[in-house]
Enzyme design. Structure first.
Site, PDB file in Angstrom:
ATOM      1  N   GLU A 131     -29.062 -21.520 -39.742  1.00 22.41           N
ATOM      2  CA  GLU A 131     -29.540 -21.188 -38.394  1.00 22.41           C
ATOM      3  C   GLU A 131     -28.360 -21.088 -37.420  1.00 22.41           C
ATOM      4  O   GLU A 131     -28.330 -20.234 -36.542  1.00 22.41           O
ATOM      5  CB  GLU A 131     -30.530 -22.267 -37.952  1.00 22.41           C
ATOM      6  CG  GLU A 131     -31.370 -21.930 -36.757  1.00 22.41           C
ATOM      7  CD  GLU A 131     -32.403 -20.842 -36.998  1.00 22.41           C
ATOM      8  OE1 GLU A 131     -31.995 -19.685 -37.215  1.00 22.41           O
ATOM      9  OE2 GLU A 131     -33.607 -21.138 -36.939  1.00 22.41           O
ATOM     10  N   THR A 184     -32.234 -13.916 -30.789  1.00 24.34           N
ATOM     11  CA  THR A 184     -32.320 -15.307 -30.312  1.00 24.34           C
ATOM     12  C   THR A 184     -31.087 -15.706 -29.515  1.00 24.34           C
ATOM     13  O   THR A 184     -31.186 -16.378 -28.480  1.00 24.34           O
ATOM     14  CB  THR A 184     -32.501 -16.248 -31.527  1.00 24.34           C
ATOM     15  OG1 THR A 184     -33.728 -15.906 -32.160  1.00 24.34           O
ATOM     16  CG2 THR A 184     -32.556 -17.709 -31.108  1.00 24.34           C
TER      17      THR A 184
END
Ligand code: HSE
Length: 310
Positions: A131, A184
């Protein structure tokens, strides 16, 4: 010890309006599939990625699954390597935890291939590293529900403390993914790093209310708590038609509705599958009124996390 495994891991809805970076849940679909196989030579090789329109890197140092598996192999001291084939069912930049799901599928698959030297919850730190590569931060609110299933709360990041929450039996989710893309990283950069106290009070009241609602299956309380006075006002500017789509979901019977992760998907929670279908259609129609096409996913709350397909 089997030589090859195929794993499916599902998408997730992070933040859930009131729990930025700490709350998330898993849905049944869409999801990613990964085939992991052993190789004699050390390291991680990404043999192929499909379903991504050629956009994801095959370089394991830059790929979320590649990085996670590499960290995992280093940790357990495995002296050989693995090869992976990834099929992306989750669109990139959708707000459905695409990068987290690939990382989870990868470490879960390799751990199973090697005879499960680590417990499922011990895989979280490795998937987080993926991530970090994808979005610049190692937030765990997509990773945790994708790996553990159900609703999860990140009670603390340092040290990492993840709590699996109860899911009320009737809860359903409608997700609408418009033909838009939000990265994101960018959606995090636009956020303020200071929060006025009065807004913080509203937000933590809602988060506590939501968790109480999960625990007691109080659907009205869940609905009242699905409010975001901090992140949504900023990020909804990235989603044309956001307010109309949200209002359409509420008018069609949703308990509440908000941005899924960093968007552009929206999620809505309902108390049965039929209403979830109606809500999904209402949201899709509202997007179409703004000339934006979208895809609807209707799902229960996925309790099982990743599964071995073969
Ligand atoms: N909590 C993260 C964010 C989820 O909102 O930036 C992103 O997938």
């Amino acid at each position: 010890m089997s030589k090859q495994l195929r794993v499916f891991a599902s998408a997730t809805v992070a933040n859930v309006s009131c729990g930025f970076d700490v709350l998330g849940f898993a849905i049944d679909q869409p999801g990613d599939e990964i085939t992991v196989r052993m190789r004699e030579e050390p390291g991680v090789v990404i043999k192929s990625i499909t379903g991504d329109e050629g956009r994801l890197p095959l370089d394991p140092e830059k790929n979320t699954a590649g990085v996670s598996i590499k960290k995992y192999l280093e940790h357990i001291g495995f002296d050989r390597g693995v090869e992976i084939e990834l099929y992306k069912g989750i669109p990139i930049g959708s707000g459905l935890g695409s990068s987290a799901t690939s990382a989870v599928a990868g470490v879960f698959g390799v751990n199973a291939l090697l005879g499960k030297p680590l417990k499922r919850e011990e895989l979280l730190p490795f998937a987080r590293e993926g991530e970090r590569v994808a979005s610049g931060t190692a937030h765990a609110d997509n990773i945790a529900p994708s790996l553990l299933g159900g609703f999860t709360l990140i009670r603390s990041y340092d040290p990492l403390d993840v709590v699996k929450l109860k899911t009320p039996a009737q809860l359903y989710c409608s997700v609408v993914l418009p033909e838009l893309e939000v990265q994101t990283k960018m959606a995090r950069e636009i956020l303020q790093d200071q929060i006025p106290l009065d807004k913080a009070v509203v937000q933590w009241g809602n988060l506590a209310g939501f968790i109480a609602g999960l625990t007691t299956s109080d659907y009205d309380l869940l609905g009242r708590s699905l409010q975001d006075v901090i992140i949504e006002p900023e990020r909804s500017k990235l989603i044309p038609g956001f307010e109309a789509v949200k209002q359409a979901a509420l008018a069609a019977g949703a308990l509440g509705c908000g941005i899924s992760g960093s968007g552009p998907s929206l999620f809505a929670l309902t108390i049965d599958k039929k209403t979830a279908g109606k809500v999904g259609e209402a949201m899709k129609t509202a997007f179409l009124r703004k000339q934006i096409r979208s895809k609807v996913y209707i799902s229960g709350i996925n309790q099982q996390g990743p599964v071995i397909l073969s």
